[in-house]
Scaffold this motif. Structure first.
Motif, short mmCIF file in Angstrom:
data_model
loop_
_atom_site.label_atom_id
_atom_site.label_comp_id
_atom_site.label_asym_id
_atom_site.label_seq_id
_atom_site.Cartn_x
_atom_site.Cartn_y
_atom_site.Cartn_z
N LEU A 22 0.81 -1.21 0.00
CA LEU A 22 0.00 0.00 0.00
C LEU A 22 0.85 1.27 0.00
N ASP A 23 2.11 1.17 0.38
CA ASP A 23 2.99 2.34 0.32
C ASP A 23 3.33 2.72 -1.12
N ARG A 24 3.14 1.78 -2.04
CA ARG A 24 3.44 2.04 -3.45
C ARG A 24 2.21 2.42 -4.26
N VAL A 25 1.06 2.51 -3.62
CA VAL A 25 -0.19 2.86 -4.30
C VAL A 25 -0.22 4.36 -4.55
N THR A 26 -0.64 4.75 -5.74
CA THR A 26 -0.73 6.17 -6.10
C THR A 26 -2.08 6.73 -5.68
N ALA A 27 -2.06 7.89 -5.08
CA ALA A 27 -3.29 8.54 -4.63
C ALA A 27 -4.14 8.94 -5.82
N TRP A 28 -5.45 8.95 -5.63
CA TRP A 28 -6.40 9.29 -6.69
C TRP A 28 -6.12 10.68 -7.27
N GLU A 29 -5.88 11.66 -6.41
CA GLU A 29 -5.61 13.01 -6.90
C GLU A 29 -4.31 13.06 -7.71
N ASP A 30 -3.31 12.27 -7.32
CA ASP A 30 -2.07 12.22 -8.10
C ASP A 30 -2.32 11.61 -9.48
N LEU A 31 -3.15 10.58 -9.54
CA LEU A 31 -3.49 9.99 -10.84
C LEU A 31 -4.20 11.00 -11.72
N ARG A 32 -5.13 11.74 -11.15
CA ARG A 32 -5.84 12.76 -11.92
C ARG A 32 -4.88 13.82 -12.45
N GLU A 33 -3.96 14.24 -11.60
CA GLU A 33 -2.98 15.25 -12.01
C GLU A 33 -2.09 14.72 -13.14
N ASN A 34 -1.67 13.47 -13.02
CA ASN A 34 -0.83 12.86 -14.05
C ASN A 34 -1.55 12.78 -15.39
N LEU A 35 -2.88 12.69 -15.36
CA LEU A 35 -3.67 12.63 -16.59
C LEU A 35 -4.06 14.01 -17.09
N GLY A 36 -3.63 15.06 -16.38
CA GLY A 36 -3.94 16.42 -16.79
C GLY A 36 -5.33 16.87 -16.44
N GLN A 37 -5.97 16.18 -15.51
CA GLN A 37 -7.32 16.55 -15.10
C GLN A 37 -7.25 17.50 -13.91
N PRO A 38 -8.22 18.41 -13.82
CA PRO A 38 -8.21 19.34 -12.68
C PRO A 38 -8.54 18.60 -11.38
N PRO A 39 -8.07 19.13 -10.26
CA PRO A 39 -8.41 18.50 -8.98
C PRO A 39 -9.91 18.61 -8.71
N LEU A 40 -10.43 17.63 -8.02
CA LEU A 40 -11.84 17.66 -7.63
C LEU A 40 -12.00 18.52 -6.39
N ASP A 41 -13.12 19.20 -6.32
CA ASP A 41 -13.46 19.89 -5.09
C ASP A 41 -14.85 19.43 -4.67
#
Length: 50
Positions: A22-41
């Motif tokens: 689980l220490d190697r799991v990427t956070a959802w917001e990091d995945l979104r950022e890597n895909l060029g998507q805006p952060p969720l609010d």
């Protein structure tokens, strides 16, 4: 979330038991950022598709 929801805690426990680090799991917001998507609010609509 696992502190508040026993279902999430159960799933995480199962993943660890199956050898997922689980220490190697990427956070959802990091995945979104890597895909060029805006952060969720809190006001943003959410999709049921991951």
């Amino acid at each position: 979330m696992a502190d508040c929801d026993p279902k999430i805690a159960y799933v995480l426990e199962r993943l660890v038991g199956e050898g997922v680090d689980l220490d190697r799991v990427t956070a959802w917001e990091d995945l979104r950022e890597n895909l060029g998507q805006p952060p969720l609010d809190d006001a943003a609509p959410t999709s049921n598709v991951a």
